[in-house]
Every structure is written in structure tokens, then in C-alpha cells.
Design a protein around this motif. Structure first.
Motif, short mmCIF file in Angstrom:
data_model
loop_
_atom_site.label_atom_id
_atom_site.label_comp_id
_atom_site.label_asym_id
_atom_site.label_seq_id
_atom_site.Cartn_x
_atom_site.Cartn_y
_atom_site.Cartn_z
N ASP A 100 0.82 -1.21 0.00
CA ASP A 100 0.00 0.00 0.00
C ASP A 100 0.85 1.26 0.00
N PHE A 101 2.16 1.13 0.28
CA PHE A 101 3.03 2.29 0.20
C PHE A 101 3.10 2.82 -1.23
N PHE A 102 2.90 1.94 -2.21
CA PHE A 102 2.95 2.35 -3.61
C PHE A 102 1.55 2.50 -4.20
N HIS A 103 0.71 1.51 -4.00
CA HIS A 103 -0.61 1.51 -4.63
C HIS A 103 -1.66 2.30 -3.84
N GLY A 104 -1.32 2.74 -2.63
CA GLY A 104 -2.31 3.40 -1.79
C GLY A 104 -3.07 2.37 -0.96
N VAL A 323 5.15 7.49 -8.80
CA VAL A 323 6.39 7.07 -9.46
C VAL A 323 7.35 8.24 -9.55
N GLU A 324 6.83 9.41 -9.93
CA GLU A 324 7.69 10.60 -10.06
C GLU A 324 8.33 10.96 -8.72
N SER A 325 7.59 10.81 -7.62
CA SER A 325 8.13 11.15 -6.30
C SER A 325 9.27 10.23 -5.88
N LEU A 326 9.33 9.04 -6.49
CA LEU A 326 10.37 8.07 -6.13
C LEU A 326 11.60 8.16 -7.04
N GLN A 327 11.54 8.99 -8.08
CA GLN A 327 12.63 9.09 -9.04
C GLN A 327 13.46 10.34 -8.79
N ARG A 328 14.76 10.23 -9.08
CA ARG A 328 15.63 11.40 -8.92
C ARG A 328 15.76 12.21 -10.19
N ASP A 329 15.75 11.55 -11.33
CA ASP A 329 16.10 12.22 -12.58
C ASP A 329 15.02 12.18 -13.64
N VAL A 330 13.81 11.75 -13.30
CA VAL A 330 12.73 11.64 -14.29
C VAL A 330 11.53 12.42 -13.80
N SER A 331 10.93 13.19 -14.72
CA SER A 331 9.76 13.98 -14.33
C SER A 331 8.88 14.23 -15.56
N GLY A 332 7.71 14.79 -15.33
CA GLY A 332 6.82 15.17 -16.42
C GLY A 332 6.37 13.99 -17.26
N ASP A 333 6.31 14.20 -18.57
CA ASP A 333 5.82 13.17 -19.48
C ASP A 333 6.75 11.98 -19.60
N GLU A 334 7.97 12.09 -19.08
CA GLU A 334 8.93 10.99 -19.18
C GLU A 334 8.73 9.94 -18.09
N VAL A 335 7.92 10.26 -17.10
CA VAL A 335 7.67 9.29 -16.02
C VAL A 335 6.98 8.06 -16.61
N GLU A 336 7.43 6.88 -16.21
CA GLU A 336 6.90 5.65 -16.77
C GLU A 336 6.40 4.69 -15.69
N LEU A 337 5.32 3.97 -16.01
CA LEU A 337 4.81 2.90 -15.16
C LEU A 337 5.16 1.57 -15.81
N ASP A 338 5.82 0.70 -15.06
CA ASP A 338 6.15 -0.63 -15.58
C ASP A 338 4.88 -1.48 -15.68
N LEU A 339 4.74 -2.17 -16.79
CA LEU A 339 3.54 -2.96 -17.06
C LEU A 339 3.79 -4.43 -16.71
N HIS A 340 4.05 -4.68 -15.44
CA HIS A 340 4.41 -6.03 -14.99
C HIS A 340 3.32 -7.04 -15.33
N ASP A 341 2.14 -6.84 -14.77
CA ASP A 341 1.07 -7.83 -14.90
C ASP A 341 0.46 -7.92 -16.30
N PRO A 342 0.23 -6.79 -16.98
CA PRO A 342 -0.34 -6.90 -18.33
C PRO A 342 0.52 -7.72 -19.28
N LEU A 343 1.83 -7.76 -19.06
CA LEU A 343 2.70 -8.50 -19.97
C LEU A 343 2.32 -9.99 -20.00
N CYS A 344 1.91 -10.52 -18.86
CA CYS A 344 1.51 -11.94 -18.80
C CYS A 344 0.26 -12.18 -19.65
#
Length: 434
Positions: A100-104, A323-344
Motif C-alpha cells: 500500500d506504500f505504492f498503490h495506496g 512514481v515521479e516522487s520516487l525518481q531522482r532524474d525523471v519527471s513530467g511526461d517521461e515518467v513511466e509505469l512498468d507494465l508487470h502484470d499486463p505482460l503476462c
């Protein structure tokens, strides 16, 4: 012919995207028999609420598309509505851990608090409460009446593990694939209850583990595997020619008592090995969706008041911000969500099968007892040759029996897909019928 699948899930953000992708396929690709809900990203109650909420918004989206003269999409769902079943609230042998720290706290970035108008009425709880008591004729009648208002899914009357086994019994062997995108507790329970029936599965597709990359919950462990390492180790043992060689150790039982059934050894001489294909962080990290691509696709739909676009945008906006809050060098439209589950799900859709790269017969084991390494996926990186002796027991110089020809697990591991840069766009096009 369509691949029949069961989705075992702990609906947080990428789980919801995976389920939406599965339901928006065409009937020639997939048939979703069951959505089996487990704890994981958040507690099982919120996971179930998110599942029901998904169907609520898909129903609104279908009505909206029809009102706009658009193709309703969701052809797989409309052809055959799935069951929804609920599993246990805790892992087999460990304390519960949530993401829940990530997903709420609700699994979708607190959407149920920030957008309460998007949450279905609490009457959905009655569907499952009455379903559990459905042997009583009066309760069964109430459940059927309630179900008539939720036509896109059928609430199961039994726990997930029992529903999984029933479906495997009632279908021909090698016709059902189980897609596990949460902790593996439901699958381990089903396998323990009736291993021979469980082995009727065509394939188990697992989002879990980390091999050559760091973990996402500890330096060495991926969340789903860490959340119930014992369940993962027990499930993976069924891929072995001799499951006893990789079964996790169990804590001693009180004197004179037996361990619970879900922690007992499998019977000897099982009819075959289980086909398991895992998608670890090593491959899922390479498939992502950027905030810019998401915004570009959804902006026209939001302007048209698409109910599904509004709901997905609400929790994705929160997720991109996280995700943006956890990154040091990525912001704005460059922020990405990994698609772990949809890949399956993409893998199960059967598109471009020759372009999926799979390592076969990997002896991959899950650490269950380490103080710092629980949930770690362990492979033998040594170059030592296998022993000619096929005995089951350990021999000097081979602690853990890694070199025996009939010991160890035999997993398949995905290391390449038809197109890492294509998947995010394909996902959105399928879900929103573009």
C-alpha cells in the motif's frame, strides 16, 4: 481456438490494467473463466472492491460507447462473463505484507476517497456474502436476485482454491492456463488440496521474481514472491521431476500434531510435472507506459466523457505522481509505469508466438527461510556438470542437490517479447477500443 484462462490477482494498478486487457480481447484470443482474488497489494477486501469497481466502470463504458454509436468492445467479456471468487486474507506461513506504500491503502491511489462518486454502492458486498451461504434456499434466492443487477460477472459460492480445482476437473486436461499476477497463495492451496487435479492445468503463467536485477521490495526480492515465499516455493516444486528435492522446510509442529494440509508434502509419483512460465522483473521492467503517451491517448476520450477513461485516468494520475516522487532524474511526461502484470496477458493472447524468447528447464528455487533473502530467486550460476547418479539424496559436494538429474525445479523464464516499445500503445488501444 481461444485460450481459457483463470486470472489470480490482487488488484492494484497494473493488475487492473491486466484484467482490462484480458476482457477487451476478442473471443478467438482468450476466454476468461475466473477472476480469483487474493490479498497482496492491499487487503483482500479492497482487492475485491477494486474488482467489482472494474466491472462497474466497464458496464458504464459499454453503455456510453453504444450511446455514441461506437463499437462496444470487450467482446471476450460480452461473450462469456467470468466468475469472481475470493481467496484467503493471509499467506500460508508468514505475516501479511502489503504494497500500500505504492498503490495506496485502497490499491488504486486512494481513488475511493478522492473520487467517491466512482466507487460502486456497497451493495456489492451482499453478492459475496449471500453467495457464501448459497446452500440455504432463501440465501440462494437473494444472491440470484442481487446477481441480476451485475450481469458482467458471477460471484462464486466457494473459495478461490476450490473454484480453481472445480474448473480444472470440469474441463479437459491441458485446456486451462492460470495467470498468477499476485502472491501465489490461492494456487498453492489448490495444489495442496488436490495436486493431481491441479496438474491438469495447461500452463501456469507467473508474474514474479527477480533473477539478475534488484528486487522491488528488498534488494533481492520481488513483491509477489516475497509476499508468500512458501507458496511460491511449493508451487515451483511441482515443476520438478522430484518435488521433494525443492520443497520448503516447515516449522516443527507441536508434539504429536501434523502440519496443516497446505504445508504437508505432496504424494509421491505424481503423474507429470507442472509447466510454469515466469515473467520476472528482468523482463517486465522493460515494458512500460509513459505519462506522455497515456495523456495523449486519453485526452480525447476524457473530452468525450468516457466513463472508463475518467476512472482509469483518476488512478493512473495518482500512480504517475507516486512514481515521479520516487525518481531522482525523471519527471513530467517521461515518467513511466512498468507494465508487470499486463505482460503476462499479452503472452497468453498468443500474438506472434515465435517472437517470445523463453529459457527452458531452469532450476530456479525460492528462498523461504533467509533473514535478508526471503523471496529471493536462486539459480545455480556455477559451471559444474550434472552428476550421472540420479539418486534423490544429497551427496558430498552438492549441498542442496543442485547437480542431480532428477532433482531441482524445471521452470520456463521469459527473457524477450515481440516488442518492448510497442506494448504500452497496444495495451491502450485494446482497452479503449481504438
Amino acid at each position: 481456438m481461444a485460450r481459457k484462462i483463470i486470472i489470480d490477482t490482487d488488484p492494484g494498478v497494473d493488475d487492473i490494467l491486466a484484467i482490462l486487457l484480458a476482457l477487451s480481447t476478442i473471443p478467438e484470443e482468450l476466454e476468461v473463466l475466473l477472476i480469483s482474488v487474493t490479498y497482496g497489494n492491499i487487503d483482500v477486501h479492497n482487492c475485491l472492491r477494486n474488482t467489482v469497481s472494474l466491472f462497474h466502470h466497464v458496464e458504464k463504458e459499454i453503455a456510453w460507447r453504444k450511446s455514441q454509436g461506437k463499437d462496444a468492445g470487450f467482446k471476450t467479456l460480452l461473450k462469456s462473463k467470468p466468475l469472481v471468487a475470493v481467496g484467503p486474507e493471509t499467506p500460508l506461513a508468514d505475516q501479511i505484507l502489503m504494497a500500500d506504500f505504492f498503490h495506496g491503502r485502497d490499491g488504486l491511489g486512494e481513488i475511493h476517497e478522492t473520487h467517491p462518486h466512482m466507487t460502486p454502492a456497497e451493495t456489492w458486498k451482499d453478492l459475496f456474502q449471500h453467495a457464501e451461504k448459497s446452500q440455504d434456499p432463501e440465501e440462494k434466492a437473494v444472491a440470484e436476485e442481487l446477481q441480476s443487477t451485475d450481469a458482467l460477472f458471477t460471484p462464486s459460492r466457494v473459495p478461490s482454491s476450490e473454484e480453481i480445482l472445480r474448473l480444472l476437473r470440469e474441463n479437459e486436461p491441458d485446456t486451462i492456463t492460470i495467470v498468477a499476477i499476485g502472491p501465489l497463495t490461492n494456487l498453492a492451496l489448490a495444489a495442496s488440496l488436490d495436486p493431481e487435479t491441479f496438474l491438469r492445468a495447461k500452463e501456469i503463467v507467473v508474474m514474479g521474481g527477480s533473477i539478475n536485477e534488484g528486487g522491488n521490495i528488498t534488494p533481492v526480492a520481488e513483491f509477489n514472491t516475497f509476499a508468500d515465499a512458501v507458496a511460491a516455493a511449493r508451487l515451483y516444486a511441482l515443476s520438478s521431476p522430484n518435488p521433494s528435492t525443492t520443497m520448503p522446510p516447515t516449522a516443527p509442529s507441536p508434539q504429536g500434531s501434523q502440519p496443516p494440509p497446505f504445508l504437508q508434502p505432496y504424494p509421491p509419483n505424481l503423474p507429470r510435472q507442472l509447466k510454469i512460465t515466469i515473467f520476472p522483473l528482468d523482463i517486465t521492467h522493460r515494458h512500460s507506459l509513459s505519462r506522455g503517451a497515456f495523456r495523449k491517448t486519453l485526452s480525447p476520450l476524457l473530452a468525450q466523457n468516457s466513463p472508463l477513461a475518467e476512472w482509469v485516468s483518476a488512478f493512473m494520475t495518482s500512480t504517475f505522481n507516486k512514481v515521479e516522487s520516487l525518481q531522482r532524474d525523471v519527471s513530467g511526461d517521461e515518467v513511466e509505469l512498468d507494465l508487470h502484470d499486463p505482460l503476462c496477458i499479452w503472452y497468453c493472447m498468443g500474438l506472434n508466438p515465435a517472437e517470445w524468447k523463453i529459457i527452458e528447464d531452469e532450476d530456479l528455487r525460492v528462498e523461504t527461510a533467509g533473514q535478508w533473502t526471503r523471496g529471493m530467486c536462486v539459480v545455480d550460476r556455477r559451471t559444474r556438470k550434472k552428476r550421472e547418479d540420479d539418486g534423490e539424496g544429497e551427496v558430498p559436494g552438492d549441498t542442496g542437490n543442485w547437480l542431480g538429474r532428477k532433482s531441482g525445479n524445471r521452470l520456463r523464464r521469459c527473457v524477450g517479447s515481440p516488442g518492448e516499445d510497442l506494448f504500452g500503445g497496444l495495451l491502450l488501444k485494446r482497452i479503449f477500443n481504438l
